[in-house]
Write a protein that holds these residues in place. Structure first.
Motif, PDB file in Angstrom:
ATOM      1  N   VAL A 261     -24.292 -25.363 -72.565  1.00 21.71           N
ATOM      2  CA  VAL A 261     -23.339 -26.198 -73.301  1.00 21.71           C
ATOM      3  C   VAL A 261     -23.746 -26.285 -74.766  1.00 21.71           C
ATOM      4  O   VAL A 261     -22.904 -26.145 -75.665  1.00 21.71           O
ATOM      5  CB  VAL A 261     -23.220 -27.600 -72.661  1.00 21.71           C
ATOM      6  N   LEU A 262     -25.025 -26.502 -75.039  1.00 21.28           N
ATOM      7  CA  LEU A 262     -25.488 -26.563 -76.427  1.00 21.28           C
ATOM      8  C   LEU A 262     -25.234 -25.249 -77.157  1.00 21.28           C
ATOM      9  O   LEU A 262     -24.821 -25.244 -78.323  1.00 21.28           O
ATOM     10  CB  LEU A 262     -26.968 -26.923 -76.492  1.00 21.28           C
ATOM     11  N   ARG A 263     -25.477 -24.124 -76.495  1.00 16.27           N
ATOM     12  CA  ARG A 263     -25.216 -22.821 -77.121  1.00 16.27           C
ATOM     13  C   ARG A 263     -23.728 -22.640 -77.404  1.00 16.27           C
ATOM     14  O   ARG A 263     -23.346 -22.137 -78.462  1.00 16.27           O
ATOM     15  CB  ARG A 263     -25.724 -21.681 -76.230  1.00 16.27           C
TER      16      ARG A 263
ATOM     17  N   ARG B  28     -25.859 -35.552 -78.940  1.00 21.03           N
ATOM     18  CA  ARG B  28     -27.101 -35.912 -79.625  1.00 21.03           C
ATOM     19  C   ARG B  28     -28.260 -35.990 -78.634  1.00 21.03           C
ATOM     20  O   ARG B  28     -29.375 -35.559 -78.939  1.00 21.03           O
ATOM     21  CB  ARG B  28     -26.940 -37.248 -80.350  1.00 21.03           C
ATOM     22  N   ALA B  29     -27.994 -36.515 -77.454  1.00 25.76           N
ATOM     23  CA  ALA B  29     -29.041 -36.611 -76.440  1.00 25.76           C
ATOM     24  C   ALA B  29     -29.493 -35.209 -76.000  1.00 25.76           C
ATOM     25  O   ALA B  29     -30.697 -34.958 -75.886  1.00 25.76           O
ATOM     26  CB  ALA B  29     -28.553 -37.414 -75.241  1.00 25.76           C
TER      27      ALA B  29
ATOM     28  N   LEU C  61     -36.541 -40.845 -75.761  1.00 27.91           N
ATOM     29  CA  LEU C  61     -35.160 -40.461 -76.045  1.00 27.91           C
ATOM     30  C   LEU C  61     -34.430 -41.613 -76.733  1.00 27.91           C
ATOM     31  O   LEU C  61     -33.728 -41.403 -77.721  1.00 27.91           O
ATOM     32  CB  LEU C  61     -34.429 -40.052 -74.771  1.00 27.91           C
ATOM     33  N   ALA C  62     -34.598 -42.824 -76.223  1.00 26.16           N
ATOM     34  CA  ALA C  62     -33.948 -43.992 -76.826  1.00 26.16           C
ATOM     35  C   ALA C  62     -34.384 -44.144 -78.283  1.00 26.16           C
ATOM     36  O   ALA C  62     -33.553 -44.427 -79.159  1.00 26.16           O
ATOM     37  CB  ALA C  62     -34.272 -45.247 -76.026  1.00 26.16           C
ATOM     38  N   GLU C  63     -35.663 -43.947 -78.544  1.00 29.11           N
ATOM     39  CA  GLU C  63     -36.169 -44.055 -79.914  1.00 29.11           C
ATOM     40  C   GLU C  63     -35.569 -42.971 -80.803  1.00 29.11           C
ATOM     41  O   GLU C  63     -35.161 -43.235 -81.927  1.00 29.11           O
ATOM     42  CB  GLU C  63     -37.691 -43.967 -79.929  1.00 29.11           C
ATOM     43  N   ARG C  64     -35.507 -41.752 -80.308  1.00 30.30           N
ATOM     44  CA  ARG C  64     -34.954 -40.647 -81.091  1.00 30.30           C
ATOM     45  C   ARG C  64     -33.486 -40.874 -81.418  1.00 30.30           C
ATOM     46  O   ARG C  64     -33.021 -40.474 -82.478  1.00 30.30           O
ATOM     47  CB  ARG C  64     -35.106 -39.317 -80.358  1.00 30.30           C
ATOM     48  N   LEU C  65     -32.751 -41.487 -80.492  1.00 31.05           N
ATOM     49  CA  LEU C  65     -31.316 -41.718 -80.690  1.00 31.05           C
ATOM     50  C   LEU C  65     -31.036 -43.069 -81.330  1.00 31.05           C
ATOM     51  O   LEU C  65     -29.881 -43.376 -81.641  1.00 31.05           O
ATOM     52  CB  LEU C  65     -30.573 -41.611 -79.358  1.00 31.05           C
TER      53      LEU C  65
END
Length: 165
Positions: free
Chosen positions: A116-118, A53-54, A69-73
């Motif tokens: 890694v995401l791909r 997720r990060a 990032l903290a807010e998004r997660l």
């Protein structure tokens, strides 16, 4: 659960009542989540759900800071910091000072993080395609239409809305 078009479909899937079919949809979502998780764990680099997720958050919001990032997660700053420590140690993200505000640290995906995401996205797509291949074309088309309608309706429901009686 009865196969599509079976007796249970007629009784609960009529669409007349919003709660009709909710259990079947919940079961399908759990199956999809399991497929999603399993495919991600088969990637070349195994990451936790929070780590993935990060990385996705960093992909959609390049050069976000730790607070962002903290807010998004929806996690605390200390948790986000530890998460970033692990991702940085694994070569997935890099931190750098903001060019105009030296008190702020920007987070960026590295090439390894993007790879890694791909890889995860490719594996998830393959796993989903294998399941969709077992469905009739009309069922796949109906699922796509239903998912589009769901996302449209979901966007109209305020977060934390009470359930319908």
């Amino acid at each position: 659960m009865t196969s599509p078009g079976g007796a249970d479909d007629r009784a609960e899937g009529s669409g007349d009542v919003p709660s009709a079919g909710a259990r079947e949809i919940a079961d399908a979502v759990e199956s999809l989540a399991d497929l999603w998780s399993t495919a991600a764990q088969e990637a070349a680099v195994r990451l936790s759900l929070h780590q993935l997720r990060a990385l996705r958050a960093l992909e959609t919001a390049p050069e976000v800071n730790l607070t962002g990032l903290a807010e998004r997660l929806d996690i605390g700053l200390p948790t986000a910091s530890r998460l970033c420590d692990r991702l940085e140690a694994a070569g997935m993200l890099e931190r750098s000072l903001h060019p105009r505000n030296r008190r702020e640290v920007q987070l960026r995906l590295t090439g390894q993080g993007r790879r890694v995401l791909r890889d995860v996205a490719r594996r998830r797509t393959q796993a989903l395609a294998a399941v969709l291949a077992q469905m009739a074309p009309a069922e796949r088309a109906a699922l796509v239409r239903g998912m589009k309608a769901f996302f449209w309706a979901y966007g109209k429901v305020p977060p934390g809305s009470p359930e319908e009686p």
